[in-house]
Design a protein around this motif. Structure first.
Motif, short mmCIF file in Angstrom:
data_model
loop_
_atom_site.label_atom_id
_atom_site.label_comp_id
_atom_site.label_asym_id
_atom_site.label_seq_id
_atom_site.Cartn_x
_atom_site.Cartn_y
_atom_site.Cartn_z
N THR A 168 2.57 6.98 5.97
CA THR A 168 3.76 6.37 5.35
C THR A 168 3.60 6.10 3.85
OG1 THR A 168 2.98 4.21 6.07
CG2 THR A 168 4.64 5.26 7.44
N GLN A 169 2.52 6.63 3.28
CA GLN A 169 2.33 6.38 1.85
C GLN A 169 3.44 7.01 1.01
OE1 GLN A 169 -1.56 7.59 0.69
NE2 GLN A 169 -2.49 5.70 1.43
N ARG A 170 3.90 6.29 0.02
CA ARG A 170 4.91 6.78 -0.93
C ARG A 170 6.14 7.37 -0.24
NH1 ARG A 170 0.16 8.14 -3.05
NH2 ARG A 170 0.20 10.21 -2.13
N ASP A 171 6.63 6.66 0.75
CA ASP A 171 7.78 7.17 1.48
C ASP A 171 9.02 6.32 1.19
OD1 ASP A 171 9.63 7.95 3.37
OD2 ASP A 171 8.10 8.38 4.87
N LYS A 172 10.05 6.97 0.72
CA LYS A 172 11.29 6.28 0.33
C LYS A 172 12.05 5.67 1.50
CE LYS A 172 12.63 7.45 -4.08
NZ LYS A 172 13.34 6.62 -4.95
N ARG A 173 11.58 6.02 2.70
CA ARG A 173 12.28 5.51 3.87
C ARG A 173 11.65 4.25 4.40
NH1 ARG A 173 13.59 10.09 8.13
NH2 ARG A 173 15.58 10.68 7.28
N ARG A 174 10.63 3.75 3.74
CA ARG A 174 9.90 2.61 4.28
C ARG A 174 9.89 1.43 3.32
NH1 ARG A 174 9.30 5.90 8.81
NH2 ARG A 174 8.10 7.73 8.24
N PRO A 175 11.04 0.92 2.95
CA PRO A 175 11.07 -0.17 1.98
C PRO A 175 10.31 -1.41 2.44
CG PRO A 175 13.23 0.16 2.98
CD PRO A 175 12.39 1.32 3.39
N LEU A 176 10.15 -1.59 3.75
CA LEU A 176 9.47 -2.80 4.22
C LEU A 176 7.99 -2.81 3.81
CD1 LEU A 176 10.90 -3.26 7.84
CD2 LEU A 176 11.47 -4.56 5.79
N ILE A 177 7.41 -1.62 3.62
CA ILE A 177 6.00 -1.61 3.21
C ILE A 177 5.80 -1.07 1.80
CG2 ILE A 177 4.92 -1.58 5.48
CD1 ILE A 177 4.54 1.45 5.08
N ALA A 178 6.82 -0.36 1.27
CA ALA A 178 6.65 0.29 -0.04
C ALA A 178 6.26 -0.70 -1.13
CB ALA A 178 7.92 1.04 -0.41
N GLU A 179 6.85 -1.87 -1.10
CA GLU A 179 6.62 -2.85 -2.17
C GLU A 179 5.59 -3.91 -1.77
OE1 GLU A 179 9.98 -3.31 -4.60
OE2 GLU A 179 9.52 -1.17 -4.30
N ALA A 180 5.09 -3.81 -0.56
CA ALA A 180 4.21 -4.87 -0.07
C ALA A 180 2.85 -4.82 -0.77
CB ALA A 180 4.02 -4.74 1.43
N GLU A 181 2.32 -6.01 -1.05
CA GLU A 181 0.99 -6.08 -1.65
C GLU A 181 -0.06 -5.61 -0.65
OE1 GLU A 181 -0.58 -9.85 -3.42
OE2 GLU A 181 1.34 -9.62 -4.49
N ASN A 182 0.16 -5.99 0.61
CA ASN A 182 -0.79 -5.60 1.64
C ASN A 182 -0.05 -4.93 2.81
OD1 ASN A 182 -2.73 -5.42 3.63
ND2 ASN A 182 -3.65 -7.40 3.15
N PRO A 183 0.18 -3.61 2.68
CA PRO A 183 0.95 -2.90 3.72
C PRO A 183 0.33 -3.02 5.11
CG PRO A 183 0.57 -1.47 1.82
CD PRO A 183 -0.21 -2.72 1.57
N ARG A 184 -1.01 -3.07 5.16
CA ARG A 184 -1.66 -3.18 6.48
C ARG A 184 -1.22 -4.46 7.20
NH1 ARG A 184 -6.02 -1.11 9.07
NH2 ARG A 184 -6.53 0.16 7.27
N GLU A 185 -1.19 -5.55 6.42
CA GLU A 185 -0.79 -6.83 7.00
C GLU A 185 0.65 -6.77 7.51
OE1 GLU A 185 -0.92 -10.56 4.61
OE2 GLU A 185 -3.08 -10.23 4.84
N VAL A 186 1.51 -6.12 6.71
CA VAL A 186 2.92 -6.01 7.12
C VAL A 186 3.02 -5.22 8.42
CG1 VAL A 186 5.19 -5.10 6.49
CG2 VAL A 186 3.76 -6.17 4.75
N LEU A 187 2.29 -4.10 8.49
CA LEU A 187 2.35 -3.28 9.70
C LEU A 187 1.81 -4.04 10.91
CD1 LEU A 187 1.30 0.24 8.32
CD2 LEU A 187 3.58 -0.49 9.05
N GLU A 188 0.78 -4.85 10.68
CA GLU A 188 0.24 -5.65 11.79
C GLU A 188 1.25 -6.69 12.27
OE1 GLU A 188 -4.50 -5.12 10.70
OE2 GLU A 188 -3.48 -6.96 10.11
N GLU A 189 1.92 -7.31 11.31
CA GLU A 189 2.94 -8.30 11.69
C GLU A 189 4.09 -7.65 12.46
OE1 GLU A 189 2.17 -11.10 7.81
OE2 GLU A 189 4.18 -10.26 8.10
N LEU A 190 4.51 -6.48 11.95
CA LEU A 190 5.61 -5.78 12.64
C LEU A 190 5.18 -5.41 14.06
CD1 LEU A 190 7.00 -3.42 9.83
CD2 LEU A 190 7.98 -5.57 10.63
N ALA A 191 3.94 -4.98 14.20
CA ALA A 191 3.43 -4.59 15.53
C ALA A 191 3.44 -5.80 16.47
CB ALA A 191 2.03 -4.00 15.41
#
Ligand code: SKM
Length: 172
Positions: free
Chosen positions: A114-137
């Motif tokens: 999902t790196q540099r993907d325009k369809r993923r605004p929830l993680i695109a701007e996140a400081e820590n995308p891993r944390e966001v993905l873990e929370e979403l999971a």
């Protein structure tokens, strides 16, 4: 297929729903839809832009409508947006109108895909995308499981093997 059934792919972003869905549809001679692509087609804007203009709430309302309409088809493969299962209505429609296949993967694979993907605004701007993905999971995995008829892992096998497993488990 004796009767034309639908296959609905659910799971988190980066699980491979669009890639697998497109190839699965081709192999089964079914029509392929992707709810994110459909939202982009209808709005003429990419997903990031829809989030920016209308917020997540506006995006979710559009997503619910697209799922409502697309699931009325027969003989389709539908790749759903990663958060589409947040809507109870959408979960009900997906369960009632087709075979729901939950594509499971690891957070590492999600990050890589999902790196540099325009369809993923929830993680695109996140400081820590891993944390966001873990929370979403944490928030969503039980919902994917709730409606899954079939669960297939996509992290350790090729697209072809995943597709063969789906076909075998769905019994087409
Ligand atoms: O629908 C898009 C959008 O980026 C939101 C999302 C999510 O909430 O997990 C997943 C993508 O497919």
């Amino acid at each position: 297929m004796a009767e034309k059934r639908n296959i609905f792919l659910v799971g988190p972003m980066g699980a491979g729903k669009s890639t697998i869905g497109r190839q699965l549809a081709r192999q089964l001679h079914l029509e392929f839809f992707d709810s994110d692509t459909e939202i982009e087609r209808r709005t003429g804007a990419d997903i990031a832009w829809v989030f920016e203009l209308e917020g997540e709430e506006g995006f979710r309302a559009r997503e619910e409508k697209v799922i409502e309409e697309l699931t009325e088809n027969t003989g389709i493969v539908l790749a759903t947006g990663g958060g589409s299962i947040l809507s109870k209505e959408s979960r009900n429609r997906l369960s009632a109108r087709g075979v729901v296949v939950y594509l499971q993967t690891t957070i590492d694979k999600q990050l890589a895909r999902t790196q540099r993907d325009k369809r993923r605004p929830l993680i695109a701007e996140a400081e820590n995308p891993r944390e966001v993905l873990e929370e979403l999971a944490d928030e969503r995995n039980a919902l994917y499981e709730e409606i899954a008829d079939i669960i297939v892992r996509t992290d350790e096998q090729s697209t072809k093997v995943v597709i063969d497993q789906i076909i075998e488990k769905v019994g087409i």
